[in-house]
Motif scaffolding. Structure first.
Motif, PDB file in Angstrom:
ATOM      1  N   ARG A  38       0.840  -1.196   0.000  1.00 36.49           N
ATOM      2  CA  ARG A  38       0.000   0.000   0.000  1.00 36.49           C
ATOM      3  C   ARG A  38       0.871   1.241   0.000  1.00 36.49           C
ATOM      4  NH1 ARG A  38      -2.739  -0.242   6.076  1.00 36.49           N
ATOM      5  NH2 ARG A  38      -0.854   0.281   7.284  1.00 36.49           N
ATOM      6  N   GLN A  39       0.296   2.304  -0.532  1.00 37.64           N
ATOM      7  CA  GLN A  39       0.992   3.578  -0.572  1.00 37.64           C
ATOM      8  C   GLN A  39       0.025   4.689  -0.230  1.00 37.64           C
ATOM      9  OE1 GLN A  39       3.077   4.442  -4.235  1.00 37.64           O
ATOM     10  NE2 GLN A  39       4.408   5.910  -3.207  1.00 37.64           N
ATOM     11  N   ALA A  40       0.277   5.315   0.901  1.00 36.59           N
ATOM     12  CA  ALA A  40      -0.540   6.448   1.326  1.00 36.59           C
ATOM     13  C   ALA A  40       0.003   7.722   0.690  1.00 36.59           C
ATOM     14  CB  ALA A  40      -0.523   6.563   2.842  1.00 36.59           C
ATOM     15  N   LEU A  47       5.098  -2.827   2.331  1.00 40.83           N
ATOM     16  CA  LEU A  47       4.584  -4.177   2.250  1.00 40.83           C
ATOM     17  C   LEU A  47       3.581  -4.400   3.374  1.00 40.83           C
ATOM     18  CD1 LEU A  47       4.674  -7.048   1.034  1.00 40.83           C
ATOM     19  CD2 LEU A  47       6.597  -7.517   2.562  1.00 40.83           C
ATOM     20  N   VAL A  48       2.403  -4.841   3.003  1.00 40.35           N
ATOM     21  CA  VAL A  48       1.343  -5.100   3.981  1.00 40.35           C
ATOM     22  C   VAL A  48       1.320  -6.573   4.378  1.00 40.35           C
ATOM     23  CG1 VAL A  48      -1.150  -5.070   4.374  1.00 40.35           C
ATOM     24  CG2 VAL A  48      -0.054  -3.202   3.099  1.00 40.35           C
ATOM     25  N   SER A  49       1.360  -7.447   3.380  1.00 38.94           N
ATOM     26  CA  SER A  49       1.218  -8.864   3.675  1.00 38.94           C
ATOM     27  C   SER A  49       1.754  -9.705   2.527  1.00 38.94           C
ATOM     28  CB  SER A  49      -0.255  -9.197   3.937  1.00 38.94           C
ATOM     29  OG  SER A  49      -0.403 -10.539   4.350  1.00 38.94           O
ATOM     30  N   THR A  50       2.193 -10.914   2.858  1.00 38.20           N
ATOM     31  CA  THR A  50       2.721 -11.870   1.893  1.00 38.20           C
ATOM     32  C   THR A  50       2.102 -13.231   2.134  1.00 38.20           C
ATOM     33  OG1 THR A  50       4.856 -10.746   1.675  1.00 38.20           O
ATOM     34  CG2 THR A  50       4.805 -13.090   1.155  1.00 38.20           C
ATOM     35  N   ASN A  58       2.551 -13.655   6.158  1.00 39.92           N
ATOM     36  CA  ASN A  58       3.315 -12.677   6.921  1.00 39.92           C
ATOM     37  C   ASN A  58       2.585 -11.349   6.854  1.00 39.92           C
ATOM     38  OD1 ASN A  58       5.610 -12.094   8.480  1.00 39.92           O
ATOM     39  ND2 ASN A  58       6.896 -13.193   7.013  1.00 39.92           N
ATOM     40  N   TYR A  59       2.674 -10.573   7.945  1.00 36.02           N
ATOM     41  CA  TYR A  59       1.953  -9.305   8.001  1.00 36.02           C
ATOM     42  C   TYR A  59       2.837  -8.203   8.574  1.00 36.02           C
ATOM     43  CZ  TYR A  59      -2.148 -12.298   7.485  1.00 36.02           C
ATOM     44  OH  TYR A  59      -3.061 -13.216   7.036  1.00 36.02           O
ATOM     45  N   PHE A  67      -5.957  -7.752   9.441  1.00 41.55           N
ATOM     46  CA  PHE A  67      -5.989  -8.137   8.031  1.00 41.55           C
ATOM     47  C   PHE A  67      -5.667  -9.626   7.900  1.00 41.55           C
ATOM     48  CE2 PHE A  67      -4.748  -3.789   5.971  1.00 41.55           C
ATOM     49  CZ  PHE A  67      -5.759  -3.178   6.688  1.00 41.55           C
ATOM     50  N   THR A  68      -6.282 -10.254   6.903  1.00 41.17           N
ATOM     51  CA  THR A  68      -6.001 -11.655   6.606  1.00 41.17           C
ATOM     52  C   THR A  68      -5.793 -11.821   5.113  1.00 41.17           C
ATOM     53  OG1 THR A  68      -7.386 -12.384   8.468  1.00 41.17           O
ATOM     54  CG2 THR A  68      -6.825 -14.015   6.788  1.00 41.17           C
TER      55      THR A  68
END
Length: 121
Positions: A38-40, A47-50, A58-59, A67-68
């Motif tokens: 994500r980019q604000a 990186l948010v999640s993998t 991974n979070y 988040f899931t």
């Protein structure tokens, strides 16, 4: 032509939920790890999640417990379920895939076009 297409963004109130989807189109044979970034506004992409091919996840600390990430390998799709959303989650969310193999090509990585999430306070 191979591409990642995101959907599911929108405007939601604080505490609400959204589910993002990212589908890889084309004659996909396999995809390695898939990610959500994500980019604000005014900030660097983060990186948010993998999720790996085998389903290991991974979070980022900022989204753990809220988040899931999941994936459907048969549909070449990755999802991001976002609960308990906060205004600081407001950003453009991008799907990223590593090691995309098609019947005729192999791509080291692919990016989606992004989907906007706005969380109002």
């Amino acid at each position: 032509q191979v591409q990642l297409v995101e959907s599911g963004g929108g405007l939601v109130q604080t505490g609400g939920s959204l589910r993002l989807s990212c589908a890889a189109s084309g004659t996909i044979v396999s995809i390695n790890d898939m990610h959500w970034y994500r980019q604000a506004p005014g900030k660097q992409r983060e990186l948010v999640s993998t999720i790996t091919t085998g389903g290991v996840t991974n979070y980022a600390d900022s989204v753990k417990g809220r988040f899931t990430i999941s994936r459907d390998n048969a549909k070449n799709t990755v999802y991001l379920q976002m609960n308990s959303l906060k205004p600081e989650d407001t950003a453009a969310y991008y799907c990223h895939a590593d090691g995309v193999t098609t019947r005729t090509d192999r791509f080291l990585e692919l990016w989606g076009q992004g989907t906007l999430v706005i969380v109002s306070s």
